[in-house]
Design a protein around this motif. Structure first.
Motif, short mmCIF file in Angstrom:
data_model
loop_
_atom_site.label_atom_id
_atom_site.label_comp_id
_atom_site.label_asym_id
_atom_site.label_seq_id
_atom_site.Cartn_x
_atom_site.Cartn_y
_atom_site.Cartn_z
N ASP A 208 -5.35 -11.66 9.70
CA ASP A 208 -6.03 -10.49 10.22
C ASP A 208 -5.04 -9.41 10.65
N LYS A 209 -5.56 -8.31 11.15
CA LYS A 209 -4.71 -7.16 11.47
C LYS A 209 -3.74 -7.43 12.60
N ASP A 210 -4.00 -8.47 13.39
CA ASP A 210 -3.09 -8.84 14.47
C ASP A 210 -2.05 -9.86 14.04
N GLY A 211 -2.05 -10.19 12.73
CA GLY A 211 -1.09 -11.15 12.21
C GLY A 211 -1.49 -12.59 12.41
N ARG B 291 -7.80 -3.09 3.14
CA ARG B 291 -6.39 -3.07 3.50
C ARG B 291 -6.06 -2.04 4.57
N GLY B 292 -6.85 -0.96 4.66
CA GLY B 292 -6.59 0.09 5.64
C GLY B 292 -7.57 0.07 6.79
N ASP B 293 -7.69 1.22 7.44
CA ASP B 293 -8.61 1.36 8.57
C ASP B 293 -9.99 1.85 8.16
N LEU C 27 -18.81 -12.17 1.35
CA LEU C 27 -17.61 -11.42 1.64
C LEU C 27 -17.29 -10.54 0.44
N VAL C 28 -17.20 -9.24 0.68
CA VAL C 28 -16.80 -8.28 -0.35
C VAL C 28 -15.38 -7.83 -0.02
N VAL C 29 -14.50 -7.88 -1.01
CA VAL C 29 -13.10 -7.49 -0.81
C VAL C 29 -12.83 -6.22 -1.60
N GLY C 30 -12.51 -5.15 -0.90
CA GLY C 30 -12.19 -3.89 -1.58
C GLY C 30 -12.82 -2.70 -0.89
N THR D 62 -10.51 -4.92 8.95
CA THR D 62 -9.54 -3.91 8.53
C THR D 62 -8.11 -4.46 8.51
N GLU D 63 -7.25 -3.72 7.81
CA GLU D 63 -5.82 -4.01 7.74
C GLU D 63 -5.53 -5.45 7.29
N VAL D 64 -6.30 -5.92 6.32
CA VAL D 64 -6.04 -7.24 5.72
C VAL D 64 -5.09 -7.00 4.55
N THR D 65 -3.80 -7.05 4.84
CA THR D 65 -2.80 -6.67 3.84
C THR D 65 -2.19 -7.86 3.10
N LYS D 66 -2.30 -9.05 3.67
CA LYS D 66 -1.75 -10.24 3.02
C LYS D 66 -2.79 -10.80 2.04
#
Length: 463
Positions: free
Chosen positions: A257-260, A206-208, A179-182, A235-239
């Motif tokens: 995930d992006k759906d919460g 964090r974005g699309d 898993l690469v984060v960034g 995508t959209e992993v903001t937490k």
């Protein structure tokens, strides 16, 4: 031997080395380098150089995969990570030796240890601190801070269970799942290489799209291609992402995930590629009054001057363009001005070409379409673009896209941005970067006869 120098550079990376060598080798200044890590800094040891070697291995893997389409019956063993890493390491060690030899040839004195700068009247004192606690002190009329940056970890539970880009180059075995984060170029490059070499690769952003500091065309083309090629982009992993160790030895990443929805992912390795911070703390800068922002970046003017006279800073410690050639160019211009008497010599930070060694490659120079519109107004901006498959893929079932965009401004259609995605884009952007830097217009590109058949000809035939 006297311990007094005309110039002491703290930091033995590419920028620091170029600065000290030019001062001593070209202008005869008495110069010294202070470095606590491997000579060559991040780029040579855990950055651009070993990254490009790994990228070349990944490109070779892709060529082997594509060979049957060109009529070759190719059978190959799985990639031998340990054997390749040994060769890569040997190459880096050879480079380290070459750097030491270059310092010797240019009569630059090398001190191994952590540099700590102090002031004494009009002189700087640089304490060179060894790991065993011993300290030696040298004096200097001028000091350059070129200590570079380091990859950061998030402040989340279990973050230390992951590795950074530095740790990536310490891996002795290839992770089967990673898993690469960034979403920046480091995360994109590492995930592309690992996938091409056979690792099941996940990329959390964090974005699309990835590469959000680049033109939208680069963002969308690379994101879509990575997804099509099989990289699993979350995508959209903001937490915050929390890590924990499993009994199996694997790492469990817990995230929203992006759906919460609370989700988990089990992998062999987690690589943090969420940014870097400058190496400016605990080296004496605050004590002598060097102005820095809240994140530790040193404030400089266009001449690399800090708030303290005769103390300069360049490279990743200033909040400008963080690229190896930029640090080198800034250092050489600084020395030309200070020791060579070349008045007003400084680096122009506009229109600096850059490349992303993704799969496919991307290259960029100048303003993105969005930045051009913000600067000049939408009615002043005209964009030319194309998307196609290069001829290399004519006989292959798998098609990797090529996409080019030219951003022009004003009635004369001055080219203020050029963005490339596709094979050899890193090489192409270097040459086209000269044209953009010189202020070329769309007509100048149009008046250049195309080289056929190439992908690059599309840049001078855009409609």
């Amino acid at each position: 031997m006297s311990n007094k120098f005309d110039l002491v550079v703290i930091g033995g990376g590419s920028g620091g080395l170029a600065t000290a060598r030019r001062a001593a080798g070209v202008y005869g200044a008495r110069a010294a380098i202070v470095e606590c890590g491997p000579i060559g800094g991040t780029c040579v040891n855990v950055g651009c150089v070993p990254k490009k070697v790994m990228w070349s291995a990944a490109a070779m893997a892709e060529s082997i995969k594509q060979a049957p389409g060109y009529g070759f019956d190719v059978t190959s063993k799985p990639f031998n990570w340990p054997e390749f890493v040994a060769k890569r390491t040997a190459y880096i060690h050879r480079l380290n030796g070459i750097y030491f030899k270059n310092l010797e040839n240019d009569k630059v004195t090398y001190f191994h240890g952590k540099g700590y700068v102090r002031k004494e009247d009009d002189l700087f004192l640089v304490d060179v601190r060894q790991e065993d606690g011993s300290v030696s002190t040298i004096k200097a009329d001028r000091v350059v801070i070129a200590t570079g940056s380091y990859p950061i970890l998030p402040k989340t539970p279990g973050a230390e269970l992951g590795i950074t880009s530095n740790g990536f180059f310490e891996l002795t075995e290839q992770p089967k799942t990673v898993l690469v984060v960034g979403a920046g170029y480091i995360g994109v490059e590492l995930s592309g290489m690992l996938h091409a070499l056979g690792s099941e690769t996940h990329l959390m952003i964090r974005g699309d799209t990835v590469l959000r500091s680049f033109d939208e065309m680069i963002q969308t083309t690379i994101t879509e291609t990575y997804e099509k090629e099989g990289i699993k982009i979350h995508t959209e992993v903001t937490k915050p992402i929390a890590l924990s160790q499993l009994d199996s030895g694997k790492t469990l990443a817990s995230y929203v995930d992006k759906d919460g929805k609370a989700s988990t992912l089990e992998v062999d390795k987690v690589i943090w590629a969420i940014g870097r911070a400058p190496h400016t703390r605990s080296i004496g800068l605050e004590e002598i009054g060097v102005k820095m922002d809240e994140t530790g970046y040193i404030e400089v003017d266009k001449y690399q001057n800090t708030s303290v006279p005769n103390l300069y800073a360049l490279g990743d410690v200033v909040k400008l363009v963080h690229l190896t050639p930029v640090a080198i160019a800034a250092g050489r211009r600084l020395v030309d001005r200070v020791f060579g008497g070349v008045k007003d010599r400084h680096l122009d930070y506009d229109n600096i070409p850059s490349a992303i060694f993704s799969h496919p490659e991307a290259g960029s120079v100048g303003l993105s379409e969005k930045a051009a519109i913000e600067k000049f107004g939408k009615d002043q901006v005209k964009v030319y673009k194309t998307k196609f498959n290069g001829m290399y893929y004519a006989v292959l079932e798998e098609k990797i896209p090529t996409a080019y965009k030219m951003v022009c401004v004003g009635p004369e259609e001055k080219v203020v941005g050029l963005h490339l995605v596709g094979d050899a884009s890193a090489e192409l952007i270097q040459g086209f970067g000269v044209a953009v830097k010189m202020g070329a217009t769309k007509e100048d590109f149009d008046n250049t006869v195309a080289v056929h058949p190439t992908s690059a000809e599309e840049v001078v035939t855009l409609k």
